[in-house]
Design a protein around this motif. Structure first.
Motif, PDB file in Angstrom:
ATOM      1  N   GLU A   1      -4.147   3.990   3.457  1.00  0.00           N
ATOM      2  CA  GLU A   1      -4.442   3.002   2.833  1.00  0.00           C
ATOM      3  C   GLU A   1      -4.379   1.710   3.682  1.00  0.00           C
ATOM      4  O   GLU A   1      -5.306   0.755   3.098  1.00  0.00           O
ATOM      5  CB  GLU A   1      -3.725   2.855   1.618  1.00  0.00           C
TER       6      GLU A   1
ATOM      7  N   ASP B   1      -7.555   1.625   5.796  1.00  0.00           N
ATOM      8  CA  ASP B   1      -8.673   1.690   5.082  1.00  0.00           C
ATOM      9  C   ASP B   1      -9.091   0.157   4.391  1.00  0.00           C
ATOM     10  O   ASP B   1      -9.921  -0.183   4.362  1.00  0.00           O
ATOM     11  CB  ASP B   1      -8.713   2.707   3.781  1.00  0.00           C
TER      12      ASP B   1
ATOM     13  N   VAL C   1       0.890  -1.392   0.142  1.00  0.00           N
ATOM     14  CA  VAL C   1      -0.080   0.033   0.033  1.00  0.00           C
ATOM     15  C   VAL C   1       0.865   1.085   0.043  1.00  0.00           C
ATOM     16  O   VAL C   1       1.922   1.157   0.260  1.00  0.00           O
ATOM     17  CB  VAL C   1      -0.964   0.021   1.241  1.00  0.00           C
TER      18      VAL C   1
END
Length: 361
Positions: A108, A111, A103
């Motif tokens: 990120e 998430d 990521v």
């Protein structure tokens, strides 16, 4: 002795069959009962939990954020670093299968875990109150905190070095040449047009050079450039602690705990992705300093001395790192237990020493 009747024989055969069936059921019950007993971390039960939590036939999706020395690329799709090694040791002991998915930021990573596209986050991710409200963390495996990284005062620093780096010395050379030419022309003109002007070349050149040097514009330029360099040099040397950053732009990793700290304390955060970008921000003067995790800054300053950066000030805002997963994950308990046992067994400290003892982290 009389032979048994047909009815008695049928009863005896039925009884024997019942005994056989009971024996088989008893064996099955014992087997299922033993499977229900508590098992240690790394058992088939933990492996099954991990496989059920993953996708593609039990393969866990492990999100990684590259931030050496915790996570680093090794070429292709390979990764190394302290966090990677620690995860691979634990996953091997737990008999878990997995694949890495890189990521671009801490945001990120979180998430991806919340959305279910990732099962585990492996990085130097700080355990914060805000994150703990959204995610489940394992037992902490590294004690960290924040420090400040700023440009190092070079060997040629000071007034002369600052003038050279600012291009002032080149301007001085051009002006010096122009002054000599002007002095010579003024002397020639005075010798030709002023009968009272000295006929001695040395005295005439000295007199006109003095007149040129005393030009108001030149004096103003030298004074302004000198004081500006001195001011910049003094200001740069004032970054000795996070308290010296008030009102100044500071670089922070996107989505990191350092970004939240900068916002909460009234600093002006400028986001970056990766230490290479952070070093470019400092080199261009876009930020006055970098605020980030102490082990990352110390490692970078040690590994890349040519960048001319140094870590200053004491450790502040102490925190801890842990592996992370979404709430209610079946992976959390066995992984946390495994990490705790690695700490108790000394393997975790040995791993930390191998990565950080040489860098001062």
């Amino acid at each position: 002795m009389a032979a048994p009747s047909p009815r008695a024989s049928r009863r005896w055969r039925a009884a024997a069959a019942f005994v056989k069936r009971a024996a088989v059921l008893a064996c099955l019950a014992l087997a299922s009962g033993s499977a229900a007993l508590p098992v240690r971390a790394g058992s088939a039960e933990d492996s099954a939990q991990g496989q059920d939590a993953g996708k593609r036939g039990g393969e866990l999706r492990v999100g990684v954020y590259v931030d050496p020395p915790f996570v680093a690329r090794t070429g292709g799709e390979g990764y190394a670093g302290m966090a990677i090694e620690l995860w691979e040791i634990a996953a091997r002991d737990l008999q878990w299968r997995y694949r890495y998915e890189e990521v671009g930021s801490y945001e990120e990573l979180v998430d991806g875990l919340e959305s279910g596209s990732l099962d585990v986050g492996v990085a130097n991710i700080a355990i914060t109150r805000e994150r703990a409200g959204r995610m489940d963390f394992t037992h902490p495996w590294y004690d960290a905190g924040m420090r400040v990284m700023a440009p190092k005062a070079g060997k040629g620093s000071g007034l002369l070095g600052g003038m050279r780096e600012g291009g002032h010395l080149r301007v001085y050379a051009v002006l010096g040449f122009a002054m000599l030419v002007a002095t010579l022309l003024l002397t020639l003109a005075d010798r030709k047009n002023d009968r009272k002007f000295t006929r001695h070349w040395g005295e005439g050149l000295a007199e006109n050079f003095y007149r040129v040097v005393c030009g108001v514009a030149l004096v103003a330029y030298i004074a302004s450039s000198t004081f500006s360099v001195m001011s910049v040099d003094v200001l740069s040397r004032q970054i000795n602690d996070v308290r010296d950053l008030e009102g100044r732009p500071v670089g922070v990793a996107a989505g990191s705990a350092a970004e939240r700290f900068a916002i909460d304390t009234g600093l002006t955060p400028v986001r970056y992705r990766g230490m290479e970008e952070a070093a470019r921000l400092l080199a261009r003067g876009d930020v006055a300093a970098i605020v980030g995790d102490a082990p990352l800054l110390e490692y970078y300053a040690h590994a890349y001395p040519e960048a001319g950066l140094e870590v200053v000030g004491r450790l502040f805002n102490p925190d801890k790192y842990g592996f992370v997963m979404r709430h209610g994950s079946a992976l959390q308990k066995p992984l946390a237990i495994r990490l705790l046992r690695l700490r108790e067994g000394g393997q975790l400290e040995a791993l930390r020493s191998r990565y950080f003892d040489r860098t001062g982290g």
